[in-house]
Scaffold this active site. Sequence first.
Site, PDB file in Angstrom:
ATOM      1  N   GLU A 187       0.868  -1.191   0.000  1.00  0.00           N
ATOM      2  CA  GLU A 187       0.000   0.000   0.000  1.00  0.00           C
ATOM      3  C   GLU A 187       0.911   1.249   0.000  1.00  0.00           C
ATOM      4  O   GLU A 187       1.966   1.247   0.645  1.00  0.00           O
ATOM      5  CB  GLU A 187      -0.823  -0.053   1.299  1.00  0.00           C
ATOM      6  CG  GLU A 187      -1.718   1.118   1.568  1.00  0.00           C
ATOM      7  CD  GLU A 187      -2.406   0.977   2.963  1.00  0.00           C
ATOM      8  OE1 GLU A 187      -1.953   0.167   3.802  1.00  0.00           O
ATOM      9  OE2 GLU A 187      -3.399   1.682   3.180  1.00  0.00           O
ATOM     10  N   CYS A 209      -4.916  -3.511   2.864  1.00  0.00           N
ATOM     11  CA  CYS A 209      -4.567  -3.490   4.283  1.00  0.00           C
ATOM     12  C   CYS A 209      -5.760  -3.700   5.206  1.00  0.00           C
ATOM     13  O   CYS A 209      -6.280  -4.799   5.296  1.00  0.00           O
ATOM     14  CB  CYS A 209      -3.808  -2.201   4.614  1.00  0.00           C
ATOM     15  SG  CYS A 209      -2.799  -2.384   6.114  1.00  0.00           S
ATOM     16  N   LYS A 247      -9.565   1.935  -1.621  1.00  0.00           N
ATOM     17  CA  LYS A 247      -9.737   1.309  -0.296  1.00  0.00           C
ATOM     18  C   LYS A 247     -11.070   1.692   0.338  1.00  0.00           C
ATOM     19  O   LYS A 247     -11.368   2.876   0.522  1.00  0.00           O
ATOM     20  CB  LYS A 247      -8.577   1.726   0.605  1.00  0.00           C
ATOM     21  CG  LYS A 247      -8.534   1.033   1.958  1.00  0.00           C
ATOM     22  CD  LYS A 247      -7.257   1.449   2.698  1.00  0.00           C
ATOM     23  CE  LYS A 247      -7.059   0.715   4.014  1.00  0.00           C
ATOM     24  NZ  LYS A 247      -5.774   1.103   4.656  1.00  0.00           N
TER      25      LYS A 247
END
Length: 268
Positions: free
Chosen positions: A38, A142, A109
């Site tokens: 990321e 993540c 995300k």
Amino acid sequence: MRIGVYQNHSLFGQVDYNIKEAIDSISRINADLMVMPELFNTGYQFISKKELRSLAEDIPSGKTCQAMLELAQKKDMFLVFGIAEKDQGHCYNSAVVLGPQGFIGKYRKIHLFDNEKLFFDPGNSGFEVFDLGLAKIGIMICFDWWFPEAARVLALKGAQIICHPSNLVLDHCQDAMQTRSIENGVFSLTSNRIGTEARGGKSPLTFTGQSQIVDNKGRILRRMKKTETGIVLAGIDAKQAIDKKITPLNDRFKDRRPEFYQPLIRNQ
Ligand code: ACM
């Protein structure tokens, strides 16, 4: 199919350095698919929206995507990597997928972690699956690991490999991803970073390394150390992830009883 994860130690704001480190490392190996961390090009701990805007890039016309496109062409490789995306005044914590033939897609995300909520816009693109020909892949970033729905949706949409660019600071993710692989029957590639960032008087964040490749039965094929950088690779047969059988009479997906799962699709 040869797949890999790249583990780095980004230096905050040193985009050219971080890109060069990645290119030097990935240029030395051969693989079909490489997953990178990321925000691999910028570092993680932003301290203002202005700072984020100054480092965010357009996808795919920005310099990081262009450098990665060149690498993907040269190495005949698919790449998945996280960067800060700028789009019409909004900034997203995004991951890009591209290959030898060019840009393929991106994921923004969905579950933002802690201070990311101060600076990034929440992702609005849903969980998409990309068919690379060699395999279908899905992307989560993540902290999405905390929400098992993310991996489940990707697997239900046909992902055989979950690509998981990360900058992990909480414990347990690597173990939890084994469970995500078991329950969904998918391969998972978690690419993390190492090092510590403590910027603008904020609490230090120490990244947990241990990037890993997990197979469709939840077995760890490769796991890196907490402090090393570099790449690990594994050879897999992605077709194994199409079979969702648990026993001759049980199937991960066919045995689901969605009529009893209504709370999953309601806001609390
Ligand atoms: C995280 O989502 N980068 C902890």
